[in-house]
Design a protein around this motif. Structure first.
Motif, short mmCIF file in Angstrom:
data_model
loop_
_atom_site.label_atom_id
_atom_site.label_comp_id
_atom_site.label_asym_id
_atom_site.label_seq_id
_atom_site.Cartn_x
_atom_site.Cartn_y
_atom_site.Cartn_z
N ARG A 497 0.84 -1.21 0.00
CA ARG A 497 0.00 0.00 0.00
C ARG A 497 0.87 1.26 0.00
O ARG A 497 1.99 1.26 0.53
N VAL A 498 0.34 2.32 -0.56
CA VAL A 498 0.98 3.63 -0.45
C VAL A 498 0.63 4.20 0.91
O VAL A 498 -0.55 4.37 1.24
N VAL A 499 1.65 4.50 1.73
CA VAL A 499 1.38 4.97 3.09
C VAL A 499 1.68 6.46 3.27
O VAL A 499 1.09 7.11 4.13
N ARG A 500 2.62 7.01 2.48
CA ARG A 500 2.92 8.44 2.60
C ARG A 500 3.44 8.96 1.27
O ARG A 500 3.94 8.21 0.43
N GLU A 501 3.35 10.26 1.11
CA GLU A 501 3.97 10.92 -0.03
C GLU A 501 4.65 12.19 0.49
O GLU A 501 4.04 12.95 1.25
N PHE A 502 5.91 12.39 0.10
CA PHE A 502 6.68 13.52 0.59
C PHE A 502 7.11 14.41 -0.57
O PHE A 502 7.46 13.91 -1.65
N THR A 503 7.11 15.71 -0.35
CA THR A 503 7.77 16.60 -1.29
C THR A 503 9.28 16.51 -1.06
O THR A 503 9.73 16.01 -0.02
N ARG A 504 10.04 16.99 -1.99
CA ARG A 504 11.50 16.97 -1.86
C ARG A 504 11.94 17.74 -0.61
O ARG A 504 12.85 17.31 0.11
N GLN A 505 11.27 18.85 -0.35
CA GLN A 505 11.66 19.69 0.78
C GLN A 505 11.29 19.05 2.13
O GLN A 505 12.01 19.23 3.13
N ALA A 506 10.21 18.30 2.16
CA ALA A 506 9.73 17.75 3.43
C ALA A 506 10.38 16.41 3.78
O ALA A 506 10.34 15.98 4.93
N ALA A 507 10.97 15.73 2.79
CA ALA A 507 11.51 14.39 3.03
C ALA A 507 12.84 14.45 3.77
O ALA A 507 13.73 15.22 3.42
N THR A 508 12.94 13.66 4.82
CA THR A 508 14.20 13.48 5.54
C THR A 508 14.43 11.98 5.68
O THR A 508 13.48 11.19 5.59
N PRO A 509 15.67 11.55 5.90
CA PRO A 509 15.90 10.11 6.09
C PRO A 509 15.05 9.52 7.20
O PRO A 509 14.51 8.41 7.07
N GLU A 510 14.88 10.27 8.29
CA GLU A 510 14.14 9.74 9.43
C GLU A 510 12.66 9.56 9.11
O GLU A 510 12.06 8.52 9.42
N THR A 511 12.05 10.58 8.47
CA THR A 511 10.61 10.49 8.20
C THR A 511 10.29 9.44 7.14
O THR A 511 9.29 8.73 7.24
N VAL A 512 11.15 9.32 6.13
CA VAL A 512 10.90 8.35 5.06
C VAL A 512 11.04 6.93 5.59
O VAL A 512 10.20 6.06 5.33
N VAL A 513 12.10 6.66 6.34
CA VAL A 513 12.30 5.31 6.90
C VAL A 513 11.20 4.97 7.90
O VAL A 513 10.71 3.83 7.95
N ALA A 514 10.79 5.95 8.69
CA ALA A 514 9.72 5.72 9.65
C ALA A 514 8.43 5.33 8.94
O ALA A 514 7.73 4.39 9.35
N ALA A 515 8.11 6.00 7.85
CA ALA A 515 6.91 5.68 7.09
C ALA A 515 7.01 4.28 6.48
O ALA A 515 6.05 3.51 6.49
N ALA A 516 8.18 3.94 5.95
CA ALA A 516 8.37 2.63 5.33
C ALA A 516 8.31 1.51 6.35
O ALA A 516 7.93 0.38 6.03
N SER A 517 8.67 1.82 7.60
CA SER A 517 8.70 0.81 8.66
C SER A 517 7.41 0.74 9.45
O SER A 517 7.25 -0.13 10.31
N GLY A 518 6.48 1.68 9.21
CA GLY A 518 5.24 1.71 9.97
C GLY A 518 5.41 2.29 11.35
O GLY A 518 4.62 2.01 12.25
N LEU A 519 6.44 3.13 11.53
CA LEU A 519 6.72 3.73 12.83
C LEU A 519 6.31 5.19 12.84
O LEU A 519 6.36 5.87 11.82
N ALA A 520 5.95 5.68 13.99
CA ALA A 520 5.67 7.11 14.14
C ALA A 520 7.00 7.82 14.38
O ALA A 520 7.84 7.34 15.15
N PHE A 521 7.19 8.96 13.73
CA PHE A 521 8.43 9.71 13.92
C PHE A 521 8.10 11.11 14.38
O PHE A 521 7.33 11.82 13.74
N GLU A 522 8.68 11.47 15.49
CA GLU A 522 8.50 12.82 16.01
C GLU A 522 9.83 13.56 15.92
O GLU A 522 10.84 13.10 16.47
N PRO A 523 9.90 14.68 15.23
CA PRO A 523 11.16 15.43 15.15
C PRO A 523 11.66 15.80 16.54
O PRO A 523 10.86 16.13 17.42
#
Length: 529
Positions: A497-523
């Motif tokens: 399933r598609v779980v998230r979509e990020f713009t280039r500016q909003a994507a960070t390694p932490e947020t992308v990996v968290a989305a792919a892993s099904g984890l919540a990420f808080e900056p």
């Protein structure tokens, strides 16, 4: 920077090399594949063999394992000069290789594959001692601390498990030197950590390991020393603790690679490819996204997320796919699924190609190229019908040369068979093949898998040039820096399933990996000074 006569800090200098090569030379049709190469490795040492695709690594491995005989030079094993006439002789002497593409008998069991061709026997009749084979196989896996049923059919194993079988086979022959050629290319992070543990076990037992990888994090993680080849020649050797990654890259490619991800500034245009509600009964569900003209759309996800399966369905390679696909304003017309429901997808690759869609698959050797055909034939294969009978040879040469130059293909001539090229150059042929169809949208599924850093930079530059010309790209990659560095937007998939979509500016390694892993990420909150 010291680059020669350096030894691993983990081993005493007095320990003699188990394997020494000097002056190794090999020619093919008068062209030097190897020219005066030297290498040495001691027991219990991990040596990283580093070089670009086409540097001579594969030829050297084939020379060590008895596939090729060197034209000149000496090989010393345990201080004794050796000359292998076959892979069997090399294995009997204690040199074996674990390749990226494992070669085993799928219908035989794990234990049978380990002892193939040298089954222990019992009794005067010389019957195969199956009990002993299985017992010894179990003992080998216990030594490796790997839980793998020895009666399982190899066809049912994962890529990582196949590698473990290869390593067990090497141990069963008292291997003194184990060559690992891109062993992690198709492994998950968990499987890679398990392989690292096994390499440490081999090191502790006194086995020498030659480790070949294009991934520098792996090289610095597992290896003690390095040897660099370039254009078939020895360049440098030394201890990895005395060199940095940029210095190693410069030795490898003969130049500094300053910009790994050259992103061209391109104005994003109108929607070009629109996908709505794409579904497959077992692989993915309700996948929707839009790709704009001049855009690079990245797809990221962990192993098993369904990214490649979606791309294969888009290209008309999968049955029973439902949903709607619009390319350049035109709806795809498929044949529907077996249940009779209407499909708005391409039902065959020919339809997709005619509409302006191209797909560069992940598995270049089995699905991307005809290895036994020349480079020129491969590149022009999808467009042969456009050539006239009398102009075919000239047009084929012109088009093949054009894309070979753009992709910086390293080959002796366009008539060279693709199977003779390095992995990275095979991938460039596949890229050229599909670009020759003049597509509107090109899907690149792991385009730099198994490619060295210099070739990666060339492919990245070319991708950037493609979008600058108005082409749109879907980039599927397991390398997060590649996706973050090249994509304008990133679609993240998890469990089909598609779980998230990020713009280039909003994507960070932490947020992308968290989305792919099904984890919540808080900056992380800023701490006041």
């Amino acid at each position: 920077m010291p680059v020669s006569e350096l030894t691993s800090p983990s081993l005493p200098d007095a320990i003699a090399p188990v394997l020494e090569l000097s002056g190794i030379t090999k020619r093919f049709n008068g062209v030097h594949a190897l020219n005066g190469v030297r290498l040495s490795i001691r027991p219990g040492e991990v040596l990283a063999l580093i070089g670009e695709n086409g540097a001579g690594k594969s030829t050297l491995v084939k020379t060590l394992t008895g596939i090729h005989r060197p034209d000149a030079g000496t090989i010393l094993l345990g201080g004794q000069s050796v000359a292998f006439g076959s892979p069997q002789e090399a294995m009997a002497a204690g040199i074996t290789a674990v390749h990226q593409e494992t070669i085993m008998f799928d219908e035989l069991t794990v234990a049978e594959n380990i002892y193939i061709g040298r089954h222990p026997t019992r009794g005067l009749a010389g019957r195969v001692d199956w009990t002993r084979i299985e017992r010894e196989a179990e003992s080998l896996f216990a030594r490796l601390e790997v839980d793998l049923p020895v009666r399982a059919r190899v066809r049912d194993l994962s890529v990582a498990q196949r590698h473990f079988v290869e390593i067990a086979r090497a141990l069963s022959q008292d291997a003194r030197v184990v060559i690992m050629d891109e062993p992690t290319a198709a492994l998950s992070q968990r499987e890679i950590r398990e392989l690292y543990r096994i390499i440490d076990s081999l090191r502790a037992s006194g086995t020498a390991v030659i480790f070949i990888s294009h991934k520098f994090d792996e090289i610095f993680e597992v290896a003690d020393r390095y040897t660099v080849l370039r254009d078939g020649q020895f360049v440098a050797e030394g201890s990895l603790c005395d060199i940095s990654e940029p210095e190693l890259v410069a030795l490898m490619v003969g130049r500094a690679v300053h910009q790994a991800y050259p992103k061209a500034q391109v104005a994003i245009g109108a929607p070009l490819l629109e996908v709505q509600g794409l579904c497959h009964p077992t692989e993915f569900t309700d996948v929707s996204f839009t790709l704009h003209k001049g855009e690079i759309l990245g797809f990221y996800g962990l192993v098993g997320a369904g990214r490649s399966e979606v791309m294969q369905a888009l290209f008309g390679l999968s049955a029973n796919v439902t949903g709607t696909v619009r390319l350049a304003g035109e709806s795809a017309r498929g044949s529907g699924c077996e249940s009779g429901c209407e499909s708005g997808c391409f039902s065959a690759p020919g339809q997709a190609i005619a509409s302006g869609l191209a797909y560069v698959p992940e598995d270049r050797q089995h699905h991307g190229a005809h290895l036994t055909l020349p480079i020129g034939h491969n590149i022009t294969l999808p467009i042969l019908s456009t050539f006239g009978f009398f102009t075919r040879r000239r047009a084929e040469t012109r088009i093949a040369r054009h894309f070979a130059e753009q992709l910086e293909l390293k080959a002796h001539h366009l008539g060279q068979h693709v199977e003779e090229l390095s992995g990275g150059n095979q991938q460039k042929v596949v890229l050229g093949k599909w670009l020759a169809t003049d597509p509107k949208v090109i899907i690149l599924d792991e385009p730099t898998k198994g490619i060295d850093i210099g070739s990666k930079a060339a492919v990245h530059r070319f991708i950037s040039e493609l979008v600058a010309r108005g082409l749109s790209v879907i980039l599927v990659s397991s390398e997060l820096p590649e996706v973050l560095g090249l994509a304008d937007r990133i679609v993240v998939m998890r469990q089909g399933r598609v779980v998230r979509e990020f713009t280039r500016q909003a994507a960070t390694p932490e947020t992308v990996v968290a989305a792919a892993s099904g984890l919540a990420f808080e900056p992380r909150a800023e701490v006041p000074a």
